[in-house]
Design an enzyme around this catalytic site. Structure first.
Site, PDB file in Angstrom:
ATOM      1  CG  ASP A  10      -1.881   1.076   1.517  1.00  0.00           C
ATOM      2  OD1 ASP A  10      -1.617   2.085   0.888  1.00  0.00           O
ATOM      3  OD2 ASP A  10      -2.701   1.117   2.222  1.00  0.00           O
ATOM      4  N   GLY A  32      -9.678   4.636  -6.045  1.00  0.00           N
ATOM      5  CA  GLY A  32      -8.423   3.935  -6.398  1.00  0.00           C
ATOM      6  C   GLY A  32      -7.072   4.690  -5.294  1.00  0.00           C
ATOM      7  CB  VAL A  33      -3.614   4.826  -5.819  1.00  0.00           C
ATOM      8  CG1 VAL A  33      -3.417   5.607  -7.120  1.00  0.00           C
ATOM      9  CG2 VAL A  33      -2.342   4.651  -4.721  1.00  0.00           C
ATOM     10  CG  ASP A  34      -6.420  11.061  -6.495  1.00  0.00           C
ATOM     11  OD1 ASP A  34      -6.016  11.325  -5.963  1.00  0.00           O
ATOM     12  OD2 ASP A  34      -7.230  11.594  -7.610  1.00  0.00           O
ATOM     13  CB  THR A 118      -2.716  -0.846 -14.678  1.00  0.00           C
ATOM     14  OG1 THR A 118      -2.382  -0.772 -13.173  1.00  0.00           O
ATOM     15  CG2 THR A 118      -1.556  -0.335 -15.578  1.00  0.00           C
ATOM     16  CE1 TYR A 121      -8.985   8.023 -15.139  1.00  0.00           C
ATOM     17  CE2 TYR A 121      -6.788   8.977 -15.384  1.00  0.00           C
ATOM     18  CZ  TYR A 121      -8.085   8.835 -15.029  1.00  0.00           C
ATOM     19  OH  TYR A 121      -8.488  10.299 -14.766  1.00  0.00           O
TER      20      TYR A 121
HETATM   21  N1  AR6 Z   1      -1.364   1.585  -3.077  1.00  0.00           N
HETATM   22  C1  AR6 Z   1      -0.813   1.201  -4.286  1.00  0.00           C
HETATM   23  N2  AR6 Z   1      -1.502   0.885  -5.474  1.00  0.00           N
HETATM   24  C2  AR6 Z   1      -2.778   1.073  -5.071  1.00  0.00           C
HETATM   25  C3  AR6 Z   1      -3.383   1.568  -4.048  1.00  0.00           C
HETATM   26  C4  AR6 Z   1      -2.564   1.946  -3.061  1.00  0.00           C
HETATM   27  N3  AR6 Z   1      -3.080   2.150  -1.812  1.00  0.00           N
HETATM   28  N4  AR6 Z   1      -4.957   1.720  -4.132  1.00  0.00           N
HETATM   29  C5  AR6 Z   1      -5.018   1.198  -5.482  1.00  0.00           C
HETATM   30  N5  AR6 Z   1      -3.917   0.915  -6.035  1.00  0.00           N
HETATM   31  P1  AR6 Z   1      -6.047   3.611 -10.047  1.00  0.00           P
HETATM   32  P2  AR6 Z   1      -5.851   4.977 -12.584  1.00  0.00           P
HETATM   33  C6  AR6 Z   1      -3.471   0.562  -7.437  1.00  0.00           C
HETATM   34  O1  AR6 Z   1      -7.523   3.223 -10.316  1.00  0.00           O
HETATM   35  O2  AR6 Z   1      -5.933   3.700 -13.301  1.00  0.00           O
HETATM   36  C7  AR6 Z   1      -8.675   7.789  -9.598  1.00  0.00           C
HETATM   37  O3  AR6 Z   1     -10.362   7.951  -9.377  1.00  0.00           O
HETATM   38  C8  AR6 Z   1      -4.715  -0.140  -8.291  1.00  0.00           C
HETATM   39  O4  AR6 Z   1      -5.042  -1.428  -7.892  1.00  0.00           O
HETATM   40  O5  AR6 Z   1      -6.017   4.059  -8.537  1.00  0.00           O
HETATM   41  O6  AR6 Z   1      -4.549   5.800 -12.923  1.00  0.00           O
HETATM   42  C9  AR6 Z   1      -8.224   9.058  -9.960  1.00  0.00           C
HETATM   43  O7  AR6 Z   1      -8.773  10.419  -9.409  1.00  0.00           O
HETATM   44  C10 AR6 Z   1      -4.003  -0.119  -9.442  1.00  0.00           C
HETATM   45  O8  AR6 Z   1      -2.983  -1.279  -9.854  1.00  0.00           O
HETATM   46  O9  AR6 Z   1      -5.557   4.734 -10.881  1.00  0.00           O
HETATM   47  C11 AR6 Z   1      -8.416   8.992 -11.403  1.00  0.00           C
HETATM   48  O10 AR6 Z   1      -9.885   9.391 -11.557  1.00  0.00           O
HETATM   49  C12 AR6 Z   1      -3.268   1.210  -9.540  1.00  0.00           C
HETATM   50  O11 AR6 Z   1      -3.169   1.558  -8.299  1.00  0.00           O
HETATM   51  C13 AR6 Z   1      -8.399   7.670 -11.946  1.00  0.00           C
HETATM   52  O12 AR6 Z   1      -8.771   6.963 -10.484  1.00  0.00           O
HETATM   53  C14 AR6 Z   1      -3.872   2.305 -10.369  1.00  0.00           C
HETATM   54  O13 AR6 Z   1      -5.339   2.408 -10.267  1.00  0.00           O
HETATM   55  C15 AR6 Z   1      -6.927   7.035 -12.075  1.00  0.00           C
HETATM   56  O14 AR6 Z   1      -7.065   5.820 -12.682  1.00  0.00           O
END
Ligand code: AR6
Length: 179
Positions: A10, A32-34, A118, A121
């Site tokens: 995480d 997500g991570v955001d 990934t 998006y």
């Molecule tokens: N630590 C590490 N990785 C994580 C965590 C964490 N705590 N939580 C999720 N992931 P995503 P995107 C992984 O969807 O595709 C948001 O709404 C997740 O499993 O977070 O770039 C933003 O505001 C995946 O492998 O980001 C944007 O609108 C990776 O992080 C949109 O999502 C990226 O998944 C961005 O989408």
């Protein structure tokens, strides 16, 4: 000694100089991570982000880390995958490159990335992991400031894709894979 680390983690728990946030162009938070980064950092992060006026896809902006163990958060909106003909690959490379440039400008020695684009998006993981590692490796080779770049994979499937990409690429910086 320079190093690239691939681990299951995480990103909000990692103590590095800067963590990278897979944001959107508003920089006002999301899922997500955001969402996880904003929750862990606390409300001061949103306050600082609001003053930034958004960010273009593939570019990056920096804030403090507030309640996170990391000193800084680098926010980069990765591209939404739309089939591959909308410059998605170059934009994803831009997210990694511009984040690393900003980290360097702020004197960060250690930086951690999530797997940008990934999740929500939908960027294909095999392509995204290759672009991520190739860009990080190229940058790290020539950097006199950044020493360790961690890729924090949130699930086993993502970690396996990065491991595979590291094996397929001719990496210059040593890669450590940790459970
Ligand atoms: N630590 C590490 N990785 C994580 C965590 C964490 N705590 N939580 C999720 N992931 P995503 P995107 C992984 O969807 O595709 C948001 O709404 C997740 O499993 O977070 O770039 C933003 O505001 C995946 O492998 O980001 C944007 O609108 C990776 O992080 C949109 O999502 C990226 O998944 C961005 O989408």
């Amino acid at each position: 000694m320079k190093q690239i680390r691939i681990l299951l983690a995480d990103i909000t728990k990692i103590k590095v100089d800067a963590i990278v946030n897979a944001a959107n162009t508003s920089l006002l938070g999301g899922g997500g991570v955001d969402g996880a980064i904003h929750r862990a950092a606390g409300p001061e992060l949103l306050k600082e982000c609001t003053a930034l006026g958004g960010c273009e896809t593939g570019q990056a902006k920096i804030t403090k880390g507030y309640n996170l163990p990391a000193s800084y958060v680098i926010h980069t909106p990765g591209p939404v995958w739309r089939g591959g003909s909308r410059n998605e690959e170059a934009l994803l490379e831009g997210s990694y490159l511009n984040s690393l440039k900003l980290a360097e400008e702020y004197g960060c020695k250690t930086v951690a990335f999530p797997s940008i684009s990934t999740g929500i998006y939908h960027f294909p993981l095999d392509k995204a992991s290759t672009i991520a590692l190739r860009t990080i490796d190229g940058f790290l080779q020539n950097s006199s400031i950044i020493e360790v770049v961690t890729v924090a994979c949130f699930d086993e499937h993502t970690k396996q894709a990065y491991e595979q990409a590291a094996q397929s690429l001719n990496m210059h910086v040593p890669v450590e894979i940790t459970d």
